[in-house]
Design a protein around this motif. Structure first.
Motif, PDB file in Angstrom:
ATOM      1  N   ARG A  43      16.343  54.093  30.480  1.00 56.09           N
ATOM      2  CA  ARG A  43      15.297  55.262  30.724  1.00 56.09           C
ATOM      3  C   ARG A  43      13.988  55.208  29.830  1.00 56.09           C
ATOM      4  N   TYR A  44      12.723  55.229  30.634  1.00 54.50           N
ATOM      5  CA  TYR A  44      11.575  55.418  29.893  1.00 54.50           C
ATOM      6  C   TYR A  44      10.527  56.270  30.585  1.00 54.50           C
ATOM      7  N   ALA A  45       9.933  57.012  29.436  1.00 55.48           N
ATOM      8  CA  ALA A  45       8.829  57.929  29.952  1.00 55.48           C
ATOM      9  C   ALA A  45       9.607  58.899  31.063  1.00 55.48           C
ATOM     10  N   GLY A  46      10.652  59.179  30.507  1.00 58.39           N
ATOM     11  CA  GLY A  46      11.312  60.409  30.978  1.00 58.39           C
ATOM     12  C   GLY A  46      11.970  60.261  32.345  1.00 58.39           C
ATOM     13  N   ARG A  47      12.247  59.181  32.807  1.00 59.45           N
ATOM     14  CA  ARG A  47      12.921  58.874  34.104  1.00 59.45           C
ATOM     15  C   ARG A  47      13.691  57.403  33.872  1.00 59.45           C
ATOM     16  N   ASP A  48      14.773  57.517  34.580  1.00 56.75           N
ATOM     17  CA  ASP A  48      15.649  56.154  34.576  1.00 56.75           C
ATOM     18  C   ASP A  48      15.021  55.042  35.784  1.00 56.75           C
ATOM     19  N   PHE A  49      14.720  54.001  35.275  1.00 54.13           N
ATOM     20  CA  PHE A  49      14.012  52.953  35.825  1.00 54.13           C
ATOM     21  C   PHE A  49      15.184  51.719  36.313  1.00 54.13           C
ATOM     22  N   ARG A  50      14.821  51.055  37.340  1.00 51.70           N
ATOM     23  CA  ARG A  50      15.854  49.902  37.926  1.00 51.70           C
ATOM     24  C   ARG A  50      15.096  48.974  38.450  1.00 51.70           C
ATOM     25  N   LEU A  51      15.290  47.741  38.577  1.00 55.35           N
ATOM     26  CA  LEU A  51      14.759  46.674  39.327  1.00 55.35           C
ATOM     27  C   LEU A  51      14.407  46.911  40.685  1.00 55.35           C
TER      28      LEU A  51
END
Length: 462
Positions: A441-449
């Motif tokens: 979770r970064y900048a308010g959202r979930d990131f993935r590759l």
């Protein structure tokens, strides 16, 4: 009286560029496992049973030609000189393809040594990506996107699985080219998940090329000659105390990355030189890698170091090799590039196999894209991101297997296209990680590759 800023400045001076990743504070030697549950790099359980424990990624920068290496196109030979689909005269391969091993995979004479391991190799002949230019395609190959700064494949692997050795970085990039820091960066993941670069960046040659037969690469700036180990230990402890007492809780993660990187550099002072001392290897092993001299010496030493890193518990090792960008002089320059790495790669596969490591080590070979079947500048080929070949061996993939295909000339993927997102999803799957669950979770959202894309290529899994 020294200020806190002065202490930070003087303490970090002896560690140089090795402060790229981190570990826990305990001092341990080569081969010991990470024991502290407080360390963010302690070994973690995968989402499900893994087929591979580690990755060795042989990154061929510049875009090697698939139609001259691992994608046999007899129609291209027959149509030599005719007008190509997207303009330009079709150019047959200067090298002969032959069926190799019991599987009968078609591999060209450019990689005659690697071809001896055909029955261990899984060829993905339908790769494609979104970018036709080198920097963007290389960044997408490593991070899944060319538009934003995102964590690399190695960083996501380390974030998901941790490491098995507290005295070594969990992610190593051997001799990355100048301007490639995004390819081994942790981006918005904590800094401790970034890659540790080993080898000189920039200049005319990397540090490995400076060593002759019998000599060993080394890491500069790993020792501070002005301080004993005990004095360094006391300084680091004091800096930790200062940082953690002064920083607000919401910023502690970033400070932790710096602290952990100092800790790792401190322990690497003893572990790294020993690991990189190739004089410990016998002459037979050095010869198998082509590491005793000639055109194969530099890459041979790098491949041998990759095996030593993998054996010591490093989770992700990348070796860069190139330049394969032949818009002209394809015959001479592709031959030179292949000669330099063919024997070392074959030696790596043989060494891993005879040590019983290939079954749980995923070896990957590939570039950011391929090249056109049509000629450019007479004896050359242009960029081609619409269809190219990447191969993998060991680590749970089918050996002696070919997946997908390009059209009859090799212009674009037509059967079972495999996008970079699909390849990333598959690599993570082999490591026991579900790419849809490996998020941060970064900048308010979930990131993935893989962002919101990617499907595991299950047909290639053994």
């Amino acid at each position: 009286m020294l200020t806190r800023r002065d202490l930070l400045k003087h303490t970090s001076a002896g560690f140089g560029y090795l402060a790229m990743a981190g570990m826990s504070a305990s001092q341990q030697s080569i081969g010991t496992e990470v024991e502290s549950s407080k360390s963010p790099l302690s070994p973690k359980q995968p989402h499900f049973a893994a087929r591979a424990k580690r990755v060795i990624f042989l990154c061929m920068q510049g875009g090697p030609s698939h139609v001259d290496t691992f994608d046999y196109k007899p129609q291209l030979l027959r149509d030599h000189g005719k007008q190509g689909k997207y303009g330009g005269a079709l150019l047959k391969s200067p090298w002969q393809f032959r069926q190799r091993g019991e599987s009968g995979l078609w591999i060209s004479d450019l990689f005659s040594e690697v071809a001896r391991h055909a029955d261990d190799m899984c060829l993905i002949r339908s790769m494609h990506c979104d970018q036709p230019v080198h920097p963007a395609a290389m960044t997408q190959m490593h991070t899944g996107t060319a538009q934003f700064v995102r964590p690399s494949l190695g960083s996501w692997t380390l974030y998901g699985l941790g490491t098995e050795n507290a005295s070594l970085p969990g992610f190593v990039s051997l001799s990355p080219p100048a301007g490639s820091s995004r390819n081994f960066s942790s981006a918005f993941l904590p800094a401790i998940y970034g890659g540790t670069k080993v080898g000189r960046i920039g200049g005319r040659a990397n540090q490995f090329a400076r060593f002759g037969p019998g000599q060993t690469p080394s890491v500069p700036d790993i020792k501070n000659p002005r301080l004993t180990d005990q004095q360094q230990r006391r300084q680091l402890n004091f800096i930790q105390q200062l940082n953690r007492s002064q920083m607000p809780a919401e910023e502690s993660r970033n400070v932790d990355g710096v602290i952990q990187s100092y800790e790792l550099a401190f322990r690497m002072q003893n572990a790294m030189p020993e690991l990189m001392d190739l004089s410990q290897e016998d002459e037979k092993t050095l010869a198998m890698y082509g590491a005793t001299g000639g055109e194969t010496e530099t890459f041979g030493k790098q491949c041998l170091l990759a095996r030593r890193f993998a054996e010591a518990g490093v989770r992700f090792i990348e070796i860069s090799h190139g330049n394969w960008d032949q818009h002209t002089r394809l015959t001479d320059d592709h031959q030179a590039r292949a000669t330099a790495c063919d024997r070392p790669i074959a030696g790596l596969l043989q060494d891993l196999k005879q040590r019983g490591m290939l079954e749980d080590t995923l070896v990957i070979w590939g570039g950011e894209f391929g090249r056109t079947p049509s000629a450019q500048n007479g004896d050359g080929r242009n960029h081609n991101n619409k269809g190219y070949t990447l191969w993998m061996a060991g680590g749970g993939v089918k050996g002696g297997y070919s997946y997908g295909s390009t059209d009859e000339h090799g212009f674009e993927s037509v059967e079972n296209p495999c996008h970079v997102h699909d390849w990333h999803a598959t690599v993570l799957h082999l490591l026991g990680l579900d790419h849809t669950q490996l998020t941060y979770r970064y900048a308010g959202r979930d990131f993935r590759l893989t962002d919101v894309y990617g499907n595991v290529v299950r047909d290639i899994i053994a």
